[in-house]
Design a protein around this motif. Structure first.
Motif: not given
Length: 273
Positions: A34-39, A56-58, A61-64, A85-87
């Motif tokens: 599990i990971e989270v993007v939270e500014p 992570r703050a933003e 590539e880890a989201l891939a 996020v889309a890319p």
């Protein structure tokens, strides 16, 4: 789900995301899945401290590596977040718990048709919620099953066939806890007015809602029959129910939910552009 479960990324780390994450960890999902993007730094620190997950703050590539992306952002920030996020998530399944955003808009912003839209409610925070779900045609049975596993720790769920039905779900169960709390306020005040203490009144009101709801859940009979069973003609309950009916409360209650449904449609137009 287990330690070999899919990698799940959360975009947004607020209360609903925390409820789902906590439930997944209790189910046995490993924190490294599990990971989270939270500014917001304070929110990231709280997530990492409470759950031991990566926040992570933003977007990067880890989201891939995520097979499922859960969108738990505010509706007004969804479009901008999607652009970042889309890319990285072209191959992921997407689950949105953002209120009011139509899947057509999400599909356009993300460049993906594999989208499920959810309408949870706040009792999900204690595992007692119910979530309405709608899947676009591109979501297969395996995708639906994964979504069900993810929302299971928050309570019950049900699927709707048409996305427009989520507006009714929003009006009924999404906004529903507020209706219950409003009645609890009124019942508590009535108890105080009749000579009970505020704590006593509140305890009686909450226990009554809990008990009546559980009785309804366990019964095969409709609510109308259950109501009639406790409404002896000429008795105290009959006096109260008759007053409510003559005052038009049931009809006004229905009208209130239609107002919520209409507002849900308006928000979809506003935020889905």
């Amino acid at each position: 789900m287990s330690t070999t479960s899919p990698i799940i990324a959360f975009i947004g780390g607020g209360n609903m995301a925390s409820a789902i994450i906590g439930g997944l960890l209790r189910q046995g999902v490993a924190a490294d899945r599990i990971e989270v993007v939270e500014p917001f730094e304070a929110a990231r620190a709280a997530l990492q401290s409470q759950f031991g997950i990566t926040a992570r703050a933003e977007a990067g590539e880890a989201l891939a590596r995520a097979q499922l992306v859960v969108w738990a952002v505010k509706p007004q920030t969804f479009k901008d977040a999607a652009a970042a996020v889309a890319p990285h998530t072209a191959h992921a399944l997407h689950l949105s718990v953002a209120a009011g955003i139509p899947t057509a808009s999400i599909a356009q912003w993300l460049g993906s048709e594999r989208i499920v839209r959810a309408m949870p409610n706040t009792p999900a925070l204690i595992g007692q919620g119910i979530t309405g779900l709608f899947a676009r045609a591109a979501v297969d049975a395996a995708g639906k099953e994964l979504v069900e596993q993810v929302v299971a720790p928050t309570g019950q769920h049900l699927w709707v066939e048409e996305e427009e039905q989520l507006d009714a779900v929003t009006a009924l169960s999404g906004s529903g806890p507020a209706y219950v709390f409003l009645f609890l306020e009124a019942m508590t005040q009535a108890g105080v007015d009749m000579g009970l203490g505020a704590h006593q009144s509140y305890q009686l009101a909450v226990a009554t809602f809990q008990g009546a709801s559980e009785l309804a859940a366990r019964s095969s009979e409709p609510a109308e029959v259950l109501r009639q069973r406790v409404t002896s003609k000429g008795g105290t309950t009959h006096a109260a129910v008759t007053h409510l009916q003559e005052a038009g409360v049931p009809a006004q209650f229905i009208a209130a939910m239609r107002a919520a449904e209409q507002r849900a449609k308006e928000l979809a137009e506003e935020f889905g552009r």
